[in-house]
Design an enzyme around this catalytic site. Structure first.
Site, mmCIF file in Angstrom:
data_model
loop_
_atom_site.group_PDB
_atom_site.id
_atom_site.type_symbol
_atom_site.label_atom_id
_atom_site.label_comp_id
_atom_site.label_asym_id
_atom_site.label_seq_id
_atom_site.Cartn_x
_atom_site.Cartn_y
_atom_site.Cartn_z
ATOM 1 N N GLN A 178 81.694 85.462 39.235
ATOM 2 C CA GLN A 178 82.454 84.381 39.851
ATOM 3 C C GLN A 178 81.789 83.048 39.506
ATOM 4 O OE1 GLN A 178 82.808 84.862 44.093
ATOM 5 N NE2 GLN A 178 83.142 82.681 44.393
ATOM 6 N N GLY A 179 82.495 82.232 38.726
ATOM 7 C CA GLY A 179 81.944 80.943 38.312
ATOM 8 C C GLY A 179 82.595 79.815 39.083
ATOM 9 N N SER A 235 76.481 85.254 40.307
ATOM 10 C CA SER A 235 75.817 86.550 40.467
ATOM 11 C C SER A 235 76.289 87.517 39.391
ATOM 12 C CB SER A 235 76.123 87.150 41.833
ATOM 13 O OG SER A 235 75.646 86.295 42.829
ATOM 14 N N GLU A 265 86.511 89.023 50.768
ATOM 15 C CA GLU A 265 85.281 89.627 51.311
ATOM 16 C C GLU A 265 85.445 90.002 52.777
ATOM 17 O OE1 GLU A 265 81.359 87.993 50.955
ATOM 18 O OE2 GLU A 265 81.817 87.274 48.949
HETATM 19 C C1 LIG Z 1 72.234 84.771 46.350
HETATM 20 C C2 LIG Z 1 73.319 83.818 46.001
HETATM 21 C C3 LIG Z 1 74.386 84.274 45.235
HETATM 22 C C4 LIG Z 1 75.388 83.395 44.879
HETATM 23 N N1 LIG Z 1 76.419 83.868 44.089
HETATM 24 C C5 LIG Z 1 77.364 82.995 43.667
HETATM 25 C C6 LIG Z 1 78.369 83.427 42.752
HETATM 26 O O1 LIG Z 1 78.409 84.582 42.322
HETATM 27 N N2 LIG Z 1 79.270 82.532 42.319
HETATM 28 C C7 LIG Z 1 79.264 81.233 42.747
HETATM 29 O O2 LIG Z 1 80.130 80.474 42.339
HETATM 30 N N3 LIG Z 1 78.334 80.785 43.632
HETATM 31 C C8 LIG Z 1 77.371 81.635 44.084
HETATM 32 N N4 LIG Z 1 76.391 81.186 44.947
HETATM 33 C C9 LIG Z 1 76.384 79.780 45.307
HETATM 34 C C10 LIG Z 1 76.732 79.523 46.772
HETATM 35 O O3 LIG Z 1 78.107 79.661 46.975
HETATM 36 C C11 LIG Z 1 76.232 78.108 47.121
HETATM 37 O O4 LIG Z 1 74.816 78.166 47.089
HETATM 38 C C12 LIG Z 1 76.698 77.663 48.467
HETATM 39 O O5 LIG Z 1 78.074 77.375 48.443
HETATM 40 C C13 LIG Z 1 75.947 76.413 48.961
HETATM 41 O O6 LIG Z 1 75.943 75.385 48.016
HETATM 42 P P1 LIG Z 1 74.586 74.669 47.597
HETATM 43 O O7 LIG Z 1 73.640 75.741 47.203
HETATM 44 O O8 LIG Z 1 74.919 73.641 46.620
HETATM 45 O O9 LIG Z 1 74.048 74.008 48.930
HETATM 46 P P2 LIG Z 1 74.503 72.585 49.505
HETATM 47 O O10 LIG Z 1 75.972 72.550 49.612
HETATM 48 O O11 LIG Z 1 73.837 71.509 48.755
HETATM 49 O O12 LIG Z 1 73.899 72.682 50.954
HETATM 50 C C14 LIG Z 1 72.556 72.289 51.300
HETATM 51 C C15 LIG Z 1 72.462 72.287 52.829
HETATM 52 O O13 LIG Z 1 73.371 71.305 53.354
HETATM 53 C C16 LIG Z 1 74.243 71.869 54.278
HETATM 54 N N5 LIG Z 1 75.565 71.246 54.224
HETATM 55 C C17 LIG Z 1 76.322 70.964 53.132
HETATM 56 N N6 LIG Z 1 77.482 70.432 53.489
HETATM 57 C C18 LIG Z 1 77.498 70.373 54.826
HETATM 58 C C19 LIG Z 1 78.439 69.944 55.794
HETATM 59 N N7 LIG Z 1 79.640 69.471 55.470
HETATM 60 N N8 LIG Z 1 78.107 70.068 57.089
HETATM 61 C C20 LIG Z 1 76.876 70.553 57.461
HETATM 62 N N9 LIG Z 1 75.968 70.975 56.606
HETATM 63 C C21 LIG Z 1 76.269 70.892 55.295
HETATM 64 C C22 LIG Z 1 74.334 73.336 53.866
HETATM 65 O O14 LIG Z 1 74.742 74.140 54.938
HETATM 66 C C23 LIG Z 1 72.910 73.610 53.444
HETATM 67 O O15 LIG Z 1 72.157 73.899 54.576
HETATM 68 C C24 LIG Z 1 75.360 82.053 45.309
HETATM 69 C C25 LIG Z 1 74.293 81.613 46.086
HETATM 70 C C26 LIG Z 1 73.274 82.467 46.424
HETATM 71 C C27 LIG Z 1 72.135 81.968 47.256
#
Ligand SMILES: Cc1cc2nc3c(=O)[nH]c(=O)nc-3n(C[C@H](O)[C@H](O)[C@H](O)COP(=O)(O)OP(=O)(O)OC[C@H]3O[C@@H](n4cnc5c(N)ncnc54)[C@H](O)[C@@H]3O)c2cc1C
Lengths: 429, 394
Positions: free
Chosen positions: A160-161, A195, A278
């Site tokens: 999933q990208g 992933s 999911e």
């Molecule tokens: C193990 C793992 C597997 C993954 N697999 C995939 C995958 O297969 N495909 C894919 O596309 N993505 C995948 N992801 C990505 C995942 O969807 C993102 O990490 C997630 O959406 C959070 O985005 P970010 O990491 O940019 O954090 P950010 O969005 O930068 O968040 C940082 C912090 O800010 C908080 N925050 C952000 N916005 C708000 C708001 N509006 N209100 C309050 N708090 C906020 C968040 O809760 C977090 O605590 C994976 C991530 C992990 C850890």
């Protein structure tokens, strides 16, 4: 291009699934439960599952998968998928025409029994079986459905990208650009945290097709074949030491317009089917696995210092976890027992996801406390397991894999407050 | 807004006939309690120093809710405990000062479970009609320190001792008194007018409920007024007390679910309307997230309590674990939610004038009533050990 080749050969040790290499020719006659599966009485299905698990779950799979290389992991996952598929239990949540057709109550039995038998999880196929399938069933054309679901049944691996370096929680701000040229889209950009991308043949790709439109309205949903020229996959080492999620770099990648899912610029809506997949059966399995984990904790406390009693730290923690695990099991079953409209005022999925992920964190954290200083020694996690690695410390660290993706806990709380309680929305940008 | 919201969480219209019945009972109870017992009245009760509220009890009885679970041949509704639990939950939504818990759950419940035909015929029709209310003294059974001892002399029993924290004793015309015997337990039917018995009202911080102390000095009980007694090889009284404790705990857990539901409604309403820094305080994420957690607490509690009520109704001999999980969870989290609500209301929530304190105090009492957390957790742990973990889903 040469760096693409290097990356590929490093991580893509398993050949793509073909009938010849995977010996499918002999397996054509496998059980496809179809409609009759619906009729099996629940008790009988449970007995069957129990017996099947006793005969098929390899008793030493954890040991085998501990320290296993990528190749061994991929081989094992495909083998386990074949076993489940042959028995008719790989896709119980799919429609009957595609080899599923079990209602939610029967899916629950299947997932419960697999959890209780401590069967390996289909981690390699997770995105294929849930996200990809959910997307095509929800928004694909009949041809797309036919082609891709058949492929998944034959073992195709999807990733999933969606996420990008600058688009995480605010997914709709994604920037990967797709420009239409004749009958192809030309795609440039970068995805992150995808992933299993290193093992995947296909990718569910969100791209921006109209940069001028408001951000949710300029997104399209494409199927990317991972062996297309211009695709570079670079695995990222995770906190647990494994390399499961990856960056995907896209440079002038050509994707046929026929690979568009849904209409152009309607990708945000299509993505909702992906994200909705999911739920249901998957959550039932996860809840059952927690109940199994609670049993382990009980055994550890009981074995260490005599019977747990209330008023002791361990006894109180256990009793609390017990009520929380039981509440989760009942919550996920409400999907079966109650019409969807009333479930937690429309935010049921968010309540379940939030509660599950944070409960997992508490439960594994308690396990880690019980293990004490000795539990801090380095161990390796068996591949093909869920969070239950056999080492509470790793399980606990791994629990953030549930509180961060799929909408962080903070985002889930926003959704619950806004959708279920009607509180003012976050500023929309 | 709040009514619609509440309806969605609780299953107004679901498929099964049992659920439809429960939805209808919920509607009826809500209408009745809201009109008979508005918030001003709840405060009035407290200030008059006198729960239970006779008008509320009269209305509940007239609507058939008091006798809901009593068999039809004794003038009841022939319903199940799951239905009674719905009414208890609605009373929780309104901090209702009713004797439903003491009289219907405990007293009528005990007679239906263990009464002789003569005892049932004498009391159940009166209890169903609401002309008489009763209660049971469960404190000792549930780990309290008070003791009542029964001795056998001249073909009858004599009771001596003290039973504290008895719910609604001051309103009861029929008291169920458990007492220790050499073989175990005895449960006696005693009328408050009997010589040697005194009831002393206790003052409670939660003024919507009343708890009283009963002292017994050589109170005589004839065999006709014995509801259940353990013998050398029989345990009728022990079984009855176990069943009553489960009914009581499930009932108070249902009260806490109603409490939490109303407290969440009040809080959501308030934070939407209260403005600071030029916007509703409910738009601050620190506030929204606490409200979201309140909903999660409510939903998990409601799921466990529903299951517990079902277990009490359909599987009374093996419902200990389901009841204790629900009681411990729902009562603790309702109290926590009420505390969060107080925080989110700011200063106004800290006043006597605002309704919130009625809910907070009742939620806090519920946490300890009918089995303190420790009692229930011990039972959970024993249940887990016996079953080697949580029992599989049914
Ligand atoms: C193990 C793992 C597997 C993954 N697999 C995939 C995958 O297969 N495909 C894919 O596309 N993505 C995948 N992801 C990505 C995942 O969807 C993102 O990490 C997630 O959406 C959070 O985005 P970010 O990491 O940019 O954090 P950010 O969005 O930068 O968040 C940082 C912090 O800010 C908080 N925050 C952000 N916005 C708000 C708001 N509006 N209100 C309050 N708090 C906020 C968040 O809760 C977090 O605590 C994976 C991530 C992990 C850890």
């Amino acid at each position: 291009m040469s760096s693409l080749e290097t990356v590929r050969t490093r991580v893509r040790l398993a050949p793509g699934p073909t009938a010849a290499t995977r010996g499918r020719g002999t397996r054509r006659e496998t059980v496809m439960p179809g409609e009759h599966a619906q009729q099996i009485p629940l008790d009988e299905l449970r007995t069957r599952l129990r017996q099947w698990c006793a005969e098929h779950v390899p008793h030493d799979w954890r040991r085998q998968q501990t320290g296993a290389g990528h190749q061994e992991y991929v081989r094992f996952q495909h083998w386990w998928f074949d076993e489940l598929r042959a028995a008719g239990y790989a896709v119980p949540h799919w429609p009957a025409a595609w080899g599923g057709g079990f209602d939610l109550a029967r899916q629950a039995v299947i997932f419960e029994e697999l959890a209780r038998a401590d069967a390996p999880r289909l981690s390699l196929h997770f995105v294929s079986l849930h996200h990809a399938a959910g997307t095509f069933l929800g928004a694909g054309t009949p041809e797309q459905r036919d082609r891709y679901l058949t492929g998944i049944l034959e073992g195709a691996v999807w990733c999933q990208g969606f996420s990008e370096p600058e688009a995480g929680s605010d997914l709709a701000s994604l920037r990967t650009r797709a420009e239409r040229r004749g009958d192809v889209y030309v795609v440039n950009g970068q995805k992150i945290w995808a992933s299993g991308a290193a093992y995947a043949q296909h990718c569910l790709l969100l791209v921006r097709t109209d940069p001028a439109a408001p951000k949710r309205r300029g997104i399209s949903y494409l199927v990317l074949d991972m062996d297309s020229p211009g695709v570079l996959v670079r695995p990222t080492r995770q906190i647990t030491g494994e390399e499961h999620f990856c960056e995907i770099f896209l440079t002038d990648v050509e994707i046929p317009v026929g690979n568009l899912i849904g209409a152009e610029n309607d990708g945000w809506r299509v993505a909702q089917s992906t994200l909705a997949s999911e739920r249901g059966g998957t959550m039932i399995e996860l809840a059952e696995r927690l109940a199994v984990g609670l049993g382990w904790l009980l055994g550890e406390v009981n074995g260490a210092g005599g019977k747990p009693t209330a008023g002791t730290v361990a006894g109180d923690r256990l009793a609390r976890l017990a009520r929380e695990v039981q509440a989760l099991r009942l919550l996920v079953r409400q999907v079966i027992t109650r019409p969807s409209a009333e479930l937690a005022q429309g935010a049921h999925a968010s309540v379940v996801k939030l509660y599950y992920s944070e409960l997992l964190q508490r439960l594994t954290g308690f396990g880690m406390e019980l293990a004490g200083l000795d539990g801090q020694r380095a161990t390796r996690r068996p591949l093909s397991s869920g969070w239950e690695s056999g080492t509470w410390l790793l399980d606990h660290i791994g629990s953030w894999e549930w509180t961060i993706p799929g909408g962080t806990s903070e985002i889930q709380r926003n959704i619950i407050a806004e959708r279920a309680l009607g509180l003012p929305r976050e500023p929309a940008v | 807004m709040t009514d619609q919201m509440t309806d969605q969480t609780t299953g107004q219209t679901t498929g099964s006939p049992e659920d439809d019945d429960r939805a209808a009972i919920r509607d009826l109870a809500r209408r009745l309690v809201a009109t008979t017992f508005p918030p001003a009245r709840a405060r009035g009760v407290a200030e008059k120093g006198g729960a239970p509220d006779a008008d509320l009890d009269r209305e509940l009885a007239a609507a058939g809710l008091t006798g809901l679970e009593i068999a039809e041949k004794y003038g009841g509704g022939g319903g199940s405990f799951t239905e009674l639990a719905v009414v208890l939950e609605v009373l929780g939504e309104h901090v209702g000062a009713s004797t439903l818990l003491s009289s219907a759950v405990l007293c009528s419940g005990a007679l239906s479970l263990a009464g002789t035909e003569a005892q049932r015929e004498r009391w159940l029709p009166l209890l169903a009609a609401g002309t008489v209310s009763g209660t049971a003294a469960l404190g000792e059974w549930l780990g309290g320190r008070d003791r009542v001892v029964a001795t056998r002399t001249d073909g009858a029993w004599t009771l001596n001792g003290r039973a504290g924290n008895v719910l609604d004793a001051r309103a009861g015309r029929l008291l169920l008194i458990p007492a220790c015997t050499p073989d175990g337990w005895l449960v006696a039917l005693v009328e408050p007018s009997v010589p040697g018995l005194t009831i002393t009202p206790q003052a409670q911080t939660d003024e919507t409920r009343c708890l009283d102390e009963i002292t017994l000095g050589a109170v005589g009980v004839s065999d006709a007024d014995v509801l259940a007694v353990d013998g050398a090889d029989t345990a009728d009284a022990t079984r009855l007390l176990g069943a009553l404790a489960n009914r009581a705990a499930a009932a108070v857990a249902a009260d806490s679910v109603g409490n939490a539901r109303r407290v969440l409604d009040m809080t959501v309403g308030y934070v939407q309307q209260r403005r600071q820094f030029n916007r509703p305080v409910g738009s601050f994420q620190a506030v929204k997230h606490q409200a979201a957690d309140m909903l999660v607490n409510l939903e998990t509690s409601a799921a466990l309590v529903d299951e517990a009520a079902r277990a009490v109704a359909h599987d009374p001999s093996s419902c200990d674990l389901a009841v204790s999980l629900a009681k411990d969870h729902a009562c603790e989290l309702a109290a926590r939610n009420a505390g969060t609500a107080l925080q989110l209301h700011g200063g106004i929530g800290y006043t006597w004038e605002h309704d919130l304190h009625l809910y907070l105090k009742r939620a806090l009492l519920n946490e300890f009533l009918f089995g303190e957390p420790r009692w229930h957790r011990d039972r959970v742990l024993r249940g887990l050990l016996a079953d080697d973990g949580l029992p599989g889903p049914s």
